[in-house]
Design a protein around this motif. Structure first.
Motif, mmCIF file in Angstrom:
data_model
loop_
_atom_site.group_PDB
_atom_site.id
_atom_site.type_symbol
_atom_site.label_atom_id
_atom_site.label_comp_id
_atom_site.label_asym_id
_atom_site.label_seq_id
_atom_site.Cartn_x
_atom_site.Cartn_y
_atom_site.Cartn_z
ATOM 1 N N GLY A 20 0.820 -1.196 0.000
ATOM 2 C CA GLY A 20 0.000 0.000 0.000
ATOM 3 C C GLY A 20 0.855 1.248 0.000
ATOM 4 N N THR A 21 0.249 2.364 0.392
ATOM 5 C CA THR A 21 0.956 3.634 0.490
ATOM 6 C C THR A 21 0.716 4.243 1.865
ATOM 7 N N TYR A 22 1.688 4.981 2.322
ATOM 8 C CA TYR A 22 1.631 5.635 3.633
ATOM 9 C C TYR A 22 2.001 7.098 3.446
ATOM 10 N N TRP A 23 1.173 7.998 3.988
ATOM 11 C CA TRP A 23 1.466 9.430 3.881
ATOM 12 C C TRP A 23 2.516 9.802 4.917
ATOM 13 N N THR A 24 3.655 10.294 4.461
ATOM 14 C CA THR A 24 4.747 10.638 5.358
ATOM 15 C C THR A 24 4.731 12.123 5.702
ATOM 16 N N ALA A 25 4.877 12.402 6.990
ATOM 17 C CA ALA A 25 5.018 13.791 7.421
ATOM 18 C C ALA A 25 6.366 14.347 6.969
ATOM 19 N N THR A 26 7.367 13.473 6.842
ATOM 20 C CA THR A 26 8.707 13.894 6.435
ATOM 21 C C THR A 26 8.693 14.532 5.049
ATOM 22 N N LEU A 27 7.955 13.941 4.122
ATOM 23 C CA LEU A 27 7.921 14.407 2.741
ATOM 24 C C LEU A 27 6.658 15.187 2.404
ATOM 25 N N GLY A 28 5.592 14.963 3.169
ATOM 26 C CA GLY A 28 4.309 15.577 2.838
ATOM 27 C C GLY A 28 3.636 14.906 1.659
ATOM 28 N N ARG A 29 3.949 13.633 1.451
ATOM 29 C CA ARG A 29 3.331 12.869 0.367
ATOM 30 C C ARG A 29 3.410 11.383 0.686
ATOM 31 N N HIS A 30 2.768 10.570 -0.173
ATOM 32 C CA HIS A 30 2.717 9.133 0.056
ATOM 33 C C HIS A 30 3.997 8.429 -0.407
#
Length: 266
Positions: A76-86
């Protein structure tokens, strides 16, 4: 311990390392090439020593996946706070380590399935697509995620050994990540639910940040009581977000409770 060994007759440098039960591994590091998909343009294949970390961190995944009925792996995909995207993941264990990297304040960039590495190993050409690269202030960290129970398998040892040799030859760091500590991971997963700052009440966040010295040494419940003028459903998410961003810290090796003591990050 890896020992470089020069062979003048073939003008290559190989590394030797003792591998459990199977003797030395011989890797021609000069044969190593990296294939990756840059942010713009066609696929590229470069000698490993010529690859720039920025190109891998900004590129597209070398290998993607499709979901289908009956699949055995969890992707799946996970939204990262580090990048601001999945960012993609291919297993529950990859997801756990991805969340951990997102929580790690030392990790500034994350890229999944970033490149395929090819090298001559024990006289045979071998290929491997690494799971992640993490960009830090100090170095590029190349990460493979492997279940702990598989770390003693000979093929896994061989894969990790030759990958480490090539990655370290490139001047980067190689990490094999397995299952995180259970309680720590449970806490970080919980805090990840509060990683999106725009979903947290801004007034409460500002108030909390203005009284950090008063919060230090207080419990979660005590801090909530000190902000009783705000509705409790607004205070708890703000506190949890500050723990996620590590502006506040606590002992995550123990389950989070109302009695958990908060400290201010230095």
């Amino acid at each position: 311990m890896c020992q470089p060994e020069c062979h003048a007759e073939v003008a290559v440098t190989v590394y030797r390392v003792e591998r459990v039960m199977q003797g030395p591994v011989r890797v021609d590091v000069n044969s190593a090439v990296v294939a990756y998909r840059p942010a713009e343009g066609e696929e590229r294949i470069l000698a490993a020593r010529d690859v720039k970390p920025a190109a891998l961190l900004s590129g597209h995944p070398w290998r993607t996946f499709r979901s289908y009925l009956g699949q055995r792996h969890y992707s799946g995909t996970y939204w990262t706070a580090t990048l601001g995207r999945h960012v993609i993941y291919e297993s529950r264990l990859e997801l756990a380590n991805l969340i951990g990297a997102d929580f790690d304040s030392g990790v500034k960039k994350i890229a999944a399935q970033p490149f395929m590495l090819t090298a001559e190993v024990d006289g045979q050409l071998r290929r491997h697509t690494v799971d992640y690269v993490w960009g830090t202030d100090d170095n590029l960290v190349v990460v493979d995620v492997v279940r702990r129970e598989r770390l003693t398998h000979c093929e896994v040892q061989l894969l990790c050994t030759w990958t480490r040799m090539v990655v370290e030859y490139m001047g980067w760091t190689y990490l094999v990540a397995s299952e995180p500590a259970r309680v720590w991971m449970s806490n970080v997963r919980f805090l990840a639910g509060y990683r999106r700052e725009w979903l947290v009440n801004g007034e409460v966040l500002t108030d909390l940040r203005s009284r950090m010295d008063q919060i230090a040494g207080q419990s979660i419940s005590g801090t909530e009581s000190a902000l009783a003028r705000y509705p409790k459903p607004l205070v708890r998410p703000a506190l949890m977000h500050l723990l996620w961003s590590q502006e506040l810290i606590c002992d995550l090796s123990e389950p989070l409770r109302r009695a958990t003591v908060l400290e201010v990050s230095t």
